[in-house]
Design a protein around this motif. Structure first.
Motif, PDB file in Angstrom:
ATOM      1  N   ASN C 277       0.827  -1.202   0.000  1.00  0.00           N
ATOM      2  CA  ASN C 277       0.000   0.000   0.000  1.00  0.00           C
ATOM      3  C   ASN C 277       0.866   1.260   0.000  1.00  0.00           C
ATOM      4  O   ASN C 277       0.612   2.211  -0.764  1.00  0.00           O
ATOM      5  CB  ASN C 277      -0.903  -0.045   1.249  1.00  0.00           C
ATOM      6  N   ALA C 278       1.936   1.262   0.802  1.00  0.00           N
ATOM      7  CA  ALA C 278       2.808   2.446   0.866  1.00  0.00           C
ATOM      8  C   ALA C 278       3.519   2.668  -0.465  1.00  0.00           C
ATOM      9  O   ALA C 278       3.654   3.798  -0.938  1.00  0.00           O
ATOM     10  CB  ALA C 278       3.820   2.289   1.995  1.00  0.00           C
ATOM     11  N   ILE C 279       3.995   1.575  -1.077  1.00  0.00           N
ATOM     12  CA  ILE C 279       4.677   1.731  -2.372  1.00  0.00           C
ATOM     13  C   ILE C 279       3.692   2.283  -3.403  1.00  0.00           C
ATOM     14  O   ILE C 279       4.011   3.193  -4.176  1.00  0.00           O
ATOM     15  CB  ILE C 279       5.269   0.381  -2.844  1.00  0.00           C
ATOM     16  N   GLU C 280       2.479   1.727  -3.401  1.00  0.00           N
ATOM     17  CA  GLU C 280       1.492   2.194  -4.380  1.00  0.00           C
ATOM     18  C   GLU C 280       1.202   3.681  -4.189  1.00  0.00           C
ATOM     19  O   GLU C 280       1.139   4.449  -5.147  1.00  0.00           O
ATOM     20  CB  GLU C 280       0.194   1.369  -4.235  1.00  0.00           C
ATOM     21  N   ARG C 281       1.042   4.085  -2.929  1.00  0.00           N
ATOM     22  CA  ARG C 281       0.798   5.495  -2.650  1.00  0.00           C
ATOM     23  C   ARG C 281       1.966   6.371  -3.098  1.00  0.00           C
ATOM     24  O   ARG C 281       1.762   7.419  -3.723  1.00  0.00           O
ATOM     25  CB  ARG C 281       0.554   5.694  -1.156  1.00  0.00           C
ATOM     26  N   ASP C 282       3.191   5.914  -2.816  1.00  0.00           N
ATOM     27  CA  ASP C 282       4.355   6.710  -3.223  1.00  0.00           C
ATOM     28  C   ASP C 282       4.433   6.862  -4.738  1.00  0.00           C
ATOM     29  O   ASP C 282       4.676   7.956  -5.253  1.00  0.00           O
ATOM     30  CB  ASP C 282       5.644   6.055  -2.704  1.00  0.00           C
ATOM     31  N   LEU C 283       4.241   5.746  -5.438  1.00  0.00           N
ATOM     32  CA  LEU C 283       4.366   5.801  -6.893  1.00  0.00           C
ATOM     33  C   LEU C 283       3.288   6.695  -7.498  1.00  0.00           C
ATOM     34  O   LEU C 283       3.566   7.506  -8.387  1.00  0.00           O
ATOM     35  CB  LEU C 283       4.289   4.393  -7.496  1.00  0.00           C
ATOM     36  N   GLN C 284       2.056   6.549  -7.012  1.00  0.00           N
ATOM     37  CA  GLN C 284       0.978   7.365  -7.578  1.00  0.00           C
ATOM     38  C   GLN C 284       1.168   8.840  -7.216  1.00  0.00           C
ATOM     39  O   GLN C 284       0.838   9.724  -8.014  1.00  0.00           O
ATOM     40  CB  GLN C 284      -0.375   6.859  -7.080  1.00  0.00           C
ATOM     41  N   ASP C 285       1.722   9.087  -6.046  1.00  0.00           N
ATOM     42  CA  ASP C 285       2.001  10.473  -5.665  1.00  0.00           C
ATOM     43  C   ASP C 285       3.076  11.071  -6.573  1.00  0.00           C
ATOM     44  O   ASP C 285       2.988  12.227  -6.991  1.00  0.00           O
ATOM     45  CB  ASP C 285       2.443  10.516  -4.200  1.00  0.00           C
ATOM     46  N   MET C 286       4.114  10.272  -6.870  1.00  0.00           N
ATOM     47  CA  MET C 286       5.153  10.767  -7.771  1.00  0.00           C
ATOM     48  C   MET C 286       4.585  11.015  -9.167  1.00  0.00           C
ATOM     49  O   MET C 286       5.044  11.887  -9.896  1.00  0.00           O
ATOM     50  CB  MET C 286       6.297   9.750  -7.849  1.00  0.00           C
ATOM     51  N   ASP C 287       3.600  10.209  -9.547  1.00  0.00           N
ATOM     52  CA  ASP C 287       2.968  10.358 -10.866  1.00  0.00           C
ATOM     53  C   ASP C 287       1.886  11.439 -10.824  1.00  0.00           C
ATOM     54  O   ASP C 287       1.178  11.664 -11.795  1.00  0.00           O
ATOM     55  CB  ASP C 287       2.366   9.000 -11.258  1.00  0.00           C
ATOM     56  N   GLU C 288       1.744  12.107  -9.674  1.00  0.00           N
ATOM     57  CA  GLU C 288       0.735  13.149  -9.469  1.00  0.00           C
ATOM     58  C   GLU C 288      -0.668  12.655  -9.806  1.00  0.00           C
ATOM     59  O   GLU C 288      -1.440  13.342 -10.466  1.00  0.00           O
ATOM     60  CB  GLU C 288       1.097  14.409 -10.249  1.00  0.00           C
ATOM     61  N   SER C 289      -0.949  11.468  -9.363  1.00  0.00           N
ATOM     62  CA  SER C 289      -2.294  10.917  -9.550  1.00  0.00           C
ATOM     63  C   SER C 289      -3.290  11.693  -8.700  1.00  0.00           C
ATOM     64  O   SER C 289      -2.945  12.226  -7.642  1.00  0.00           O
ATOM     65  CB  SER C 289      -2.264   9.442  -9.129  1.00  0.00           C
ATOM     66  N   GLU C 290      -4.537  11.762  -9.205  1.00  0.00           N
ATOM     67  CA  GLU C 290      -5.561  12.541  -8.493  1.00  0.00           C
ATOM     68  C   GLU C 290      -5.863  11.941  -7.129  1.00  0.00           C
ATOM     69  O   GLU C 290      -5.858  12.605  -6.112  1.00  0.00           O
ATOM     70  CB  GLU C 290      -6.870  12.582  -9.317  1.00  0.00           C
ATOM     71  N   GLN C 291      -6.156  10.636  -7.158  1.00  0.00           N
ATOM     72  CA  GLN C 291      -6.663  10.027  -5.943  1.00  0.00           C
ATOM     73  C   GLN C 291      -5.777   8.873  -5.499  1.00  0.00           C
ATOM     74  O   GLN C 291      -5.698   7.837  -6.162  1.00  0.00           O
ATOM     75  CB  GLN C 291      -8.086   9.530  -6.184  1.00  0.00           C
ATOM     76  N   LEU C 292      -5.150   9.069  -4.370  1.00  0.00           N
ATOM     77  CA  LEU C 292      -4.288   8.008  -3.859  1.00  0.00           C
ATOM     78  C   LEU C 292      -5.135   6.987  -3.105  1.00  0.00           C
ATOM     79  O   LEU C 292      -6.122   7.329  -2.473  1.00  0.00           O
ATOM     80  CB  LEU C 292      -3.263   8.601  -2.894  1.00  0.00           C
ATOM     81  N   PRO C 293      -4.741   5.702  -3.143  1.00  0.00           N
ATOM     82  CA  PRO C 293      -5.426   4.720  -2.304  1.00  0.00           C
ATOM     83  C   PRO C 293      -5.225   5.093  -0.839  1.00  0.00           C
ATOM     84  O   PRO C 293      -4.206   5.673  -0.468  1.00  0.00           O
ATOM     85  CB  PRO C 293      -4.735   3.403  -2.636  1.00  0.00           C
ATOM     86  N   GLU C 294      -6.208   4.759  -0.019  1.00  0.00           N
ATOM     87  CA  GLU C 294      -6.124   5.149   1.382  1.00  0.00           C
ATOM     88  C   GLU C 294      -5.001   4.404   2.103  1.00  0.00           C
ATOM     89  O   GLU C 294      -4.700   3.257   1.778  1.00  0.00           O
ATOM     90  CB  GLU C 294      -7.454   4.861   2.087  1.00  0.00           C
ATOM     91  N   LYS C 295      -4.424   5.060   3.075  1.00  0.00           N
ATOM     92  CA  LYS C 295      -3.320   4.458   3.812  1.00  0.00           C
ATOM     93  C   LYS C 295      -3.829   3.369   4.754  1.00  0.00           C
ATOM     94  O   LYS C 295      -4.775   3.574   5.489  1.00  0.00           O
ATOM     95  CB  LYS C 295      -2.615   5.542   4.619  1.00  0.00           C
ATOM     96  N   LEU C 296      -3.190   2.213   4.720  1.00  0.00           N
ATOM     97  CA  LEU C 296      -3.543   1.128   5.649  1.00  0.00           C
ATOM     98  C   LEU C 296      -3.039   1.463   7.046  1.00  0.00           C
ATOM     99  O   LEU C 296      -1.881   1.858   7.222  1.00  0.00           O
ATOM    100  CB  LEU C 296      -2.905  -0.191   5.212  1.00  0.00           C
ATOM    101  N   ARG C 297      -3.887   1.275   8.055  1.00  0.00           N
ATOM    102  CA  ARG C 297      -3.486   1.574   9.432  1.00  0.00           C
ATOM    103  C   ARG C 297      -3.673   0.341  10.308  1.00  0.00           C
ATOM    104  O   ARG C 297      -4.428  -0.559   9.966  1.00  0.00           O
ATOM    105  CB  ARG C 297      -4.335   2.720   9.983  1.00  0.00           C
ATOM    106  N   PRO C 298      -2.972   0.309  11.439  1.00  0.00           N
ATOM    107  CA  PRO C 298      -3.131  -0.848  12.335  1.00  0.00           C
ATOM    108  C   PRO C 298      -4.566  -0.934  12.855  1.00  0.00           C
ATOM    109  O   PRO C 298      -5.218   0.100  13.045  1.00  0.00           O
ATOM    110  CB  PRO C 298      -2.174  -0.556  13.488  1.00  0.00           C
ATOM    111  N   ASN C 299      -5.066  -2.145  13.090  1.00  0.00           N
ATOM    112  CA  ASN C 299      -6.401  -2.285  13.667  1.00  0.00           C
ATOM    113  C   ASN C 299      -6.347  -1.996  15.167  1.00  0.00           C
ATOM    114  O   ASN C 299      -5.299  -1.627  15.697  1.00  0.00           O
ATOM    115  CB  ASN C 299      -6.987  -3.674  13.372  1.00  0.00           C
ATOM    116  N   ARG C 300      -7.450  -2.201  15.862  1.00  0.00           N
ATOM    117  CA  ARG C 300      -7.447  -1.734  17.251  1.00  0.00           C
ATOM    118  C   ARG C 300      -6.626  -2.621  18.186  1.00  0.00           C
ATOM    119  O   ARG C 300      -6.369  -2.271  19.332  1.00  0.00           O
ATOM    120  CB  ARG C 300      -8.882  -1.564  17.771  1.00  0.00           C
ATOM    121  N   TYR C 301      -6.171  -3.761  17.674  1.00  0.00           N
ATOM    122  CA  TYR C 301      -5.230  -4.557  18.464  1.00  0.00           C
ATOM    123  C   TYR C 301      -3.785  -4.241  18.061  1.00  0.00           C
ATOM    124  O   TYR C 301      -2.900  -5.070  18.202  1.00  0.00           O
ATOM    125  CB  TYR C 301      -5.510  -6.046  18.289  1.00  0.00           C
TER     126      TYR C 301
END
Lengths: 305, 305, 305, 305, 305
Positions: C277-301
């Motif tokens: 997910n982080a790599i995808e976000r970085d690459l799309q950000d570098m490509d100035e994509s409109e909408q980045l996939p949402e960042k994955l976060r730890p669950n409540r555990y």
């Protein structure tokens, strides 16, 4: 550095130079004095209900030995990396000169100018790492203009690298070498840059100080409290065992501290003078210079600076 | 980072700053309190048939020391790798600038623009690793357009690298440099990318949390149960030995936790401010800038941020 | 992966999530049950002449701790190498895209096609390492033809690399880039190939199974026999000490087994989903994509998959 | 190699395959027999004044465990390096083929010829490392002329590399590829050369034999003398503890010896057949071959050769 | 080097060659003599109040074992690095020749001249590392002029590298190879330079002498004092246990010292003669020489020089 002499195993038990004994003998004498006084005061403080057994010291001893072993590894790794960087320096300088000679060998004066810059770089790195003034030494290798420009910076090595870069850019502009060849030669400059940067890193960032502090403290407290634990069992033999255990722990703690800063001038530090001398001799020999500087040898205490 | 002061070995036993004592002294006091109460309650709970001998603690102590040694190695390796990456950053930035200068040195304004981007990259990396806002600092190095474009991304370092890539592509398109030279310069950008990626990895993936948890737990349980085992043999001396053993184990556990995240701002973390400052000074000195930023020095507690 | 929460040292003694307690609590309960029954049967089997002292367990305990420490190092090294390879993946993908953009940036559709292939490669690697079907995910990034060609092979990553190689060869044939530039870009493909190969190696060759077996066996036998040795000295305290020692040894044995296969989905395995997910976000950000996939976060555990 | 089966922790205590039990059970039986006879002869030899206490064995046990741990690390490092080299082989072969295909992909027959040479290289390396004849296998991949030329040398791998070098030089001479591209492809041949050289080094230079000898000796003497020390305390329980300690030490000594030569065909050696099979399948899949060789799977004892 | 023979585990307990027994048996005999005299003088010196218990030796034994383990690791790492460098030498020489052949293979006499220089380099490195005269050997590979020029330097390897550089520069000047190809071939010369420099570093900078000294001292003092501590418990069995413990510690201390200087000619040093012989055979085989030098084999004591 102490050069390892050939010695019979029995002689080696009593060698003074090169061990860290000269640094710690006063602490060991203190330990002996403490042990002896413990023997005398034993009857008195036993009446106070104070007693120490050896069992908790056994746990502590093993734990301290393990952590000391870890710190020794970390400090030795720094020493070893520093040595490898200086080995890399020698390798790079020789490879650079070999390449330059086989490509631009006709022009002897230019090669000689390069050799001077190379040697200057080594000395500048050595002297800045040891926090000594560079001017006195560098004036043998640099022109007056270069020397002034180099020494007015806080980072002389960087400036000498810039001079080497200029030397190389000159050759490229004069058309003597193609971009591919420039790239190959320039690669060695990057390697020199990496060596200098690596040495600065080692000199600038010690093993986290808390390690030094925690181990120093536990080692010394351990050695101070040990006679109290040994005395009930060993009585008159307490000083012998106590000083033996203390020597083992304190000497390794002290040695680790010496190795941690490998660019100093203590007994177990790197012989930077001798390494610079060897590089200078190798480069001048490759350049077929008439008179090589004399080889540095260990002094009569087997010490190579 | 705490800068290692020169200290007599005896003084060093009592140093407060730089050790982790300020973090753990409350736990050690608790341990002492527990030891003292154990002495008083001993007659009572012995009547209940409760007794602890030191032998099983000996097994546990060694095992915990070994596993703690392992965790310390792992955490120190992270610290060391982080430092090496920042060392690599300095090396790469200087080598990049040197190459750029010797190839494109005539055009001073372009070199100055490059230096600004290089410094901006270092600061951006430092600030993102420490989770601080970058805008305030970067506006000293980037134009307004660049600043806006860089800060609107979640990854400012990446964007600054893209700006450096554009700077380089410009030079190539203007015909100033051949593809071979472009490739050589571009190689340094890849190195910068690797440094940033390596730092992100260290910041993002800690040593598996279960190690931290298991060792934390066994160390603290060990220290809590230890007075019960020591008291039968040592009686009044229990608190001294107990707190000594506890200090050895707890301080190393705590230090490992500090080193595990080397980009923080605790006593034993990396001095990123000072490293950035040094890189900036080196680059500006190579660019023969008039006025270098002042050198960061340790504060009066030997602390370098 | 369990994300390390900030916790008070005292709270941390009782944390359930992230430790391996949930995996081994049944074995620890068994150990307690055994210890209690040993207390009751002690008078009976002592009449049979059976007695165990703690001394041989001391030897065994240290030996097992040392060997367990070795196995933990080996397993952690695998975990760490796996993490470094995935870090390398992120570095390479970003460097590849940066180079491609600065060289071929005008043609936005081609860059976008490249980004899709890059992201597909990461997901394909993640899914094959976790032995899950790739088709569902890859269809978001590949054309129908590509998808069919990729999924009919037993090694989808290889095929995606071939597609990236074709993309690059196209650019070269169209004359957009010289051989030197092709070589520079192609270098990144080789790096991707090395990452995939390294991950396959870790996934395919565990630490020699005999280590796992020998240590598993000695650790469990040790924990089973320990109550018999402790009971004569400790009596009612046997279960406490026995379960404490067992927890130390069994939890580290179990953790090592988790770390040995870092690509699984257990608590201490690598968060491959989040890294992709982080790599995808970085690459799309570098490509100035409109909408980045949402960042994955730890669950409540505190768990990140 | 033994493939790790999923097993309940309790089952795993009794597994036979994959542990080194089948190799050492006779020595463990000897140890039990000795322990039993020690119990019977105890009254007799105690009258001779012979007695052994466990204290010196405690020192010895720890020392041997530490040195055994060191030797295990050294042997495992060899195993691991060997595996990494074979992983590198797979990576290089695939990268080489990918590059060759994207540059010279039109000419399918030439690519097929290359694939055959690549697979031949892997098999030749495997067979020479295992000291088996190569001819039978290589005739499936080489022409008769090539086969004869390759097999008449003492170093078939070298000759196959020369054939690959010729294949590449042909492409360069025919003008299909520039020097830059040749250099990129040739780089992979150097990597193959490095893999072969690395494997030869591991196969040719074992861990210094004296380590093997000293540890073998101390481990066995320790196990032989242990029953005499245990018997006074443990009496009837002596055989249980003695064989348990012996199993821990002897099995790790024996395993280290297996790992030291990772190219053999014992239980814990590398599955070179399976790795070669995997590389062949990958390469043929990349070449879109019709029929891939079948995948090698572990036999019913979880063994992969 | 001692080549590992296949031996039954029981036979191996009594092997003489290859262990370090021949070096240390006199010291072990001294230890036995001391132990026996301790038994006789025990009644007398007990009247003086001298007594030693084994407990402090337990702490010392573990500490010394840990530090000895550390030193063994450091020395083995040197041995291993030295072996890897010589492996790299073989890899580089073969890769260099393969490349040269596939690029310049028509001109057989030039290739033969190159092979001679390559073999000369290996022998020169071997002989300078072992501090033996090089002239006798090199005259088989160099012309009279070359030999004179090479031997008049203090660094023959450097000069041979210069000759190889000239050989390569000749090819470039004659127009046979482009700068790109020159760069590729020249890279191997840099690798040779790195091997030579690495070996010089290992030969020139031992593990800090203080480690050797401190451990030597503590190990021997430990072994000398041990009988006094063992005798009260073990009485007649003292010599057996004392010599067993001493063998474990002294043999590992002595072995570490052998491994520390891996280029010597002791039992556990590197077989440089055999490695040079193997490289020479490989290179001549690649050059399709008529008659290869005979393969060096271990002598009847399994020794390979």
């Amino acid at each position: 550095m102490i050069v390892r002499p050939q010695q019979h195993w029995f002689i080696r038990l009593f060698v003074w130079h090169g061990s860290v004994l000269q640094k710690i003998y006063s602490r060991l004498l203190l330990n002996i004095a403490l042990s002896i006084s413990v023997i005398f005061f034993l009857p008195w403080y036993e009446t106070l209900g104070i007693k120490l057994t050896i069992a908790p010291f056994s746990i502590l001893g093993v734990a301290i030995a393990i952590f000391l072993g870890f710190r020794n590894s970390a400090c030795y790794a720094r020493f070893n990396e520093a040595r490898t960087l200086w080995g890399q320096l020698a390798i790079t300088q020789r490879a650079f000169l070999r390449e330059a000679k086989s490509l631009l060998g006709e022009n002897k004066s230019q090669i000689r100018a390069l050799v001077k810059l190379q040697v200057a770089f080594c000395h500048a790195l050595r002297l800045t790492l040891r926090k000594r003034p560079v001017e006195e030494t560098l004036k043998n290798y640099l022109t007056a203009d270069e020397l002034q420009w180099v020494t007015k910076s806080h980072a002389p090595c960087n400036r000498i690298l810039l001079l080497m870069g200029d030397w190389l850019a000159d050759k490229r502009k004069q058309g003597g070498i193609s971009d591919v060849v420039w790239s190959s030669l320039n690669h060695h400059l990057n390697d020199l840059s990496a060596v200098a940067g690596g040495c600065e890193r080692i000199a600038g960032t010690p093993v986290p100080f808390a390690y030094t502090l925690i181990l120093h403290r536990t080692v010394y407290l351990f050695c101070i409290m040990l006679p109290f634990a040994l005395v009930t069992d060993l009585h008159y033999m307490t000083p012998f065992l106590s000083v033996f255990v203390s020597y083992t722990f304190i000497s390794l703690d002290t040695l680790a501290e010496e190795l941690e800063e490998p660019f100093g001038t203590e007994d177990n530090d790197l012989p930077l003078d001798a390494i610079c001398n060897a590089i200078e001799r190798d480069l001048q020999d490759m350049d077929e210079s008439e008179q090589l500087p004399e080889k540095l040898r260990p002094n009569r205490y087997y010490r190579l600076s």
